[in-house]
Design a protein around this motif. Structure first.
Motif, PDB file in Angstrom:
ATOM      1  N   ASP A  57       4.189  11.883 -39.621  1.00 28.25           N
ATOM      2  CA  ASP A  57       4.461  10.585 -39.017  1.00 28.25           C
ATOM      3  C   ASP A  57       3.824   9.457 -39.829  1.00 28.25           C
ATOM      4  O   ASP A  57       4.445   8.435 -40.079  1.00 28.25           O
ATOM      5  N   ARG A  58       2.599   9.648 -40.227  1.00 25.87           N
ATOM      6  CA  ARG A  58       1.916   8.627 -41.010  1.00 25.87           C
ATOM      7  C   ARG A  58       2.577   8.451 -42.371  1.00 25.87           C
ATOM      8  O   ARG A  58       2.771   7.329 -42.845  1.00 25.87           O
ATOM      9  N   ALA A  59       2.954   9.559 -43.000  1.00 29.05           N
ATOM     10  CA  ALA A  59       3.596   9.485 -44.317  1.00 29.05           C
ATOM     11  C   ALA A  59       4.946   8.787 -44.221  1.00 29.05           C
ATOM     12  O   ALA A  59       5.290   7.971 -45.081  1.00 29.05           O
TER      13      ALA A  59
ATOM     14  N   TRP B 124       7.150   1.297 -44.708  1.00 28.59           N
ATOM     15  CA  TRP B 124       6.501   0.024 -45.053  1.00 28.59           C
ATOM     16  C   TRP B 124       6.621  -0.266 -46.554  1.00 28.59           C
ATOM     17  O   TRP B 124       6.855  -1.403 -46.961  1.00 28.59           O
ATOM     18  N   TRP B 125       6.431   0.756 -47.369  1.00 29.09           N
ATOM     19  CA  TRP B 125       6.525   0.583 -48.821  1.00 29.09           C
ATOM     20  C   TRP B 125       7.941   0.173 -49.211  1.00 29.09           C
ATOM     21  O   TRP B 125       8.128  -0.725 -50.028  1.00 29.09           O
TER      22      TRP B 125
ATOM     23  N   CYS C 235       8.939  -3.447 -50.933  1.00 30.85           N
ATOM     24  CA  CYS C 235       9.633  -3.533 -52.221  1.00 30.85           C
ATOM     25  C   CYS C 235      10.957  -4.272 -52.082  1.00 30.85           C
ATOM     26  O   CYS C 235      11.328  -5.063 -52.958  1.00 30.85           O
ATOM     27  N   LEU C 236      11.673  -4.044 -50.991  1.00 32.12           N
ATOM     28  CA  LEU C 236      12.927  -4.741 -50.758  1.00 32.12           C
ATOM     29  C   LEU C 236      12.689  -6.241 -50.599  1.00 32.12           C
ATOM     30  O   LEU C 236      13.406  -7.055 -51.190  1.00 32.12           O
TER      31      LEU C 236
END
Length: 120
Positions: free
Chosen positions: A46-48, A54-55, A59-60
């Motif tokens: 879940d955290r990954a 979010w990453w 980036c988008l």
């Protein structure tokens, strides 16, 4: 140098057997952790996934900001203009009809598959 010339490579068979024996004995023993390992593993994905989302969003957003700041739409508009201009001046009817037919067939097949899934 071949395997026969190197004495270290000759010993790997014995070392592999010793390692297998060691790990076979280690696999038989279980450590009681009262479900701690399972709790940790259940929390990791879940955290990954959240960090990945979010990453990706960051980036988008950065890409969009750079696209606007650097006026990235100008080359796109110019390229589209030249593409449309060259298409209108050099249109050949037969390839155009063939591509339209293929596109229509693919669209009909995609709609048929979607309709089939809805009925199933």
């Amino acid at each position: 140098m071949t395997e026969k010339d190197n004495p270290l490579l000759e010993q790997t068979g014995i070392d592999d057997e010793l390692l297998e024996q060691f790990f076979d004995e280690a696999r038989r023993h279980e450590v009681a952790d009262n479900g701690f390992t399972q709790q940790v593993i259940s929390r990791l994905p879940d955290r990954a996934i959240r960090q990945s989302h979010w990453w990706t969003a960051s980036c988008l957003l950065l890409g969009l900001v750079l696209f606007v700041v650097c006026k990235g739409w100008q080359p796109v508009v110019i390229g589209l203009y030249y593409m449309v201009h060259s298409l209108l001046t050099e249109v050949h009817v037969l390839p155009l009809l063939i591509s339209m037919g293929v596109t229509t067939c693919l669209a009909v097949l995609a709609l048929a598959r979607r309709f089939e899934r809805m009925l199933a």
